[in-house]
Design a protein around this motif. Structure first.
Motif, PDB file in Angstrom:
ATOM      1  N   ALA A  49       0.831  -1.208   0.000  1.00 59.80           N
ATOM      2  CA  ALA A  49       0.000   0.000   0.000  1.00 59.80           C
ATOM      3  C   ALA A  49       0.865   1.256   0.000  1.00 59.80           C
ATOM      4  O   ALA A  49       0.554   2.249  -0.681  1.00 59.80           O
TER       5      ALA A  49
ATOM      6  N   GLU B 210       1.033   4.341  -2.675  1.00 58.71           N
ATOM      7  CA  GLU B 210       0.871   5.732  -2.241  1.00 58.71           C
ATOM      8  C   GLU B 210       2.016   6.589  -2.774  1.00 58.71           C
ATOM      9  O   GLU B 210       1.808   7.723  -3.231  1.00 58.71           O
TER      10      GLU B 210
ATOM     11  N   ASN C  85      -5.385   2.272  -4.331  1.00 59.11           N
ATOM     12  CA  ASN C  85      -5.730   3.280  -3.323  1.00 59.11           C
ATOM     13  C   ASN C  85      -6.739   4.306  -3.840  1.00 59.11           C
ATOM     14  O   ASN C  85      -7.037   5.289  -3.155  1.00 59.11           O
TER      15      ASN C  85
END
Length: 436
Positions: free
Chosen positions: A28, A32, A115
């Protein structure tokens, strides 16, 4: 050992061990960083998992974006089917690799990362050609779309089943004269070979622990599933984290968890908790199906079938056969890594590996999951299956699914074939018992 749970699409709770939570956080965080690149000013390299030069990418402060991983993420989230159909409407054949079509379709839907934010266009396309000819066409399409600098690192195929000094020199020459200069130009960062050496030291540490984890499946019962569980284990080292302290810590954590499972004599963790009984030990050839990953795995663990070794967990590096990234010969080490990837090995080498796995892991047989749209894996698999059966005396079976195209996963068909295969293994056992 502590564990946590989460829910996927409203389905039963999935057991999450601490290492899996750390891995999830790492992936993740990379997404990002990628989606924030336009604000931070960091440059993005798009490249592939086999022959992934992550340590070199990091030397230039660039971020690593992997189209295959994006396709897998969309497959797991059941979004790839619509993307593939969009790509086919644009003229891409049904027989084209579904990773490619999922990537092309993803572009048409805004290139949205997991995301929820758009991925930026790459600043550099780095094609490390390791046995999959589709990669070249894929990057041709991406270059047409993004119109960014493209550099190709050509990796000679192991046609004769060995890596020669001349092959290594050929790849190193390209690294020195083409790849590194291109990265310096795009990033504005001067290459520092000592920085590369430091990353390679971290890579070797992670590789040691990954091999230990995968080889823990030689125990009875196996504490891991080396195919379904294995895809989580290889995540950091096959993507944007090999060479980082994060990856080193992850594999130390993972090894500690498996050591505890071994001490307790525990079975593998499945999405529904610990597997209750090990009835069949299998070696699997070919990638998994991602759009129905949970359903596919469930067929196995409900029958007590554990995958003790797989070739898919070697596509980003065949570390269990001895290779380690070496800081004492940094560029040569990168070359040897690319040359040794599973998809760059000839069919006799692949057969040898499967036979070795069946014998060393005391497997009951070989299962081939033939991927409809993946020629790099599927070509020659029937020949490989017959040869492995002949050399080991163990039964083999053949199923067909696809990577991220839900149209080519039939739960009932796969389940019926697997149940028939397990019956075949039982019959072999009874015949062996009667003969004894």
């Amino acid at each position: 050992m502590s564990s946590d749970t989460t829910r996927i699409d409203g389905k039963p709770e999935v057991v999450k061990e601490p290492s899996m939570l750390k891995q999830k956080e790492m992936i993740a965080r990379n997404y990002e960083a990628l989606t924030s690149a336009p604000e931070t000013g960091r440059k993005v390299v798009s490249t592939f998992v086999p022959g992934n030069l992550n340590e070199l990418v990091m030397c230039f402060d660039m971020l690593n974006n992997l189209p295959e991983i994006n396709a897998i993420q969309n497959g797991l989230r059941k979004k790839s089917g619509a993307m593939i159909m969009d790509a086919e409407k644009r003229g891409h054949s049904e027989d084209v690799c579904t990773y490619v079509k999922a990537d092309i379709g993803m572009m048409g839907k805004g290139n949205i990362a997991p995301n929820g934010k758009p991925l930026p266009p790459p600043d550099l396309l780095l094609l490390s050609y390791t046995g999959c000819f589709t990669f070249m066409k894929w990057f041709e399409l991406l270059r047409h779309e993004y119109k960014c600098p493209t550099v190709m690192l050509h990796i000679p195929y192991q046609g004769d089943g060995r890596i020669t000094p001349e092959m290594v020199k050929y790849v190193v020459k390209q690294l020195r004269e083409e790849v590194i200069p291109a990265m310096e130009k795009v990033s504005g960062v001067k290459f520092d070979i000592d920085r590369l050496r430091e990353y390679l030291r971290e890579s070797a540490k992670a590789e040691d622990n990954l091999v230990w984890v995968l080889e823990s499946a030689k125990n009875r019962p196996s504490p891991i599933d080396a195919y379904f569980g294995g895809v989580y284990y290889i995540g950091p080292i096959f993507t944007a984290f090999r060479g980082t302290k994060d990856a080193t810590e992850y594999y130390e954590m993972l090894r500690g968890e498996i050591e505890e499972r071994l001490r307790k004599g525990q079975h593998p963790i499945t999405p529904e908790g610990e597997m209750e009984e090990e009835r069949y030990r299998l070696v699997v050839e070919g990638p998994p199906n991602w759009t129905n990953f949970r359903e596919f795995w469930k067929i196995f663990y409900e029958e007590g079938a554990v995958v003790v070794a797989s070739t898919y967990t070697k596509v980003g590096g065949v570390y269990d056969l001895g290779f380690r990234h070496d800081p004492d010969k940094p560029l040569e080490s990168l070359a040897e890594y690319c040359l040794g990837c599973y998809t760059n090995r000839n069919l006799p080498q692949r057969v040898d590996m499967l036979v070795q796995y069946i014998e060393e892991y005391q497997a009951d047989g070989l299962l081939i999951n033939s991927i409809k749209s993946c020629n790099s894996f599927s070509a020659g698999q029937l020949m490989m299956m017959r040869e492995v059966e002949k050399r080991t005396g163990k039964p083999a079976a053949f199923i067909e699914t696809d990577l991220v195209d839900p149209r080519y996963f039939s739960y009932a068909n796969v389940k019926n074939r697997l149940e028939s295969y397990f019956q075949m293994i039982d019959q072999k056992r009874r015949a062996a018992g009667a003969a004894a």
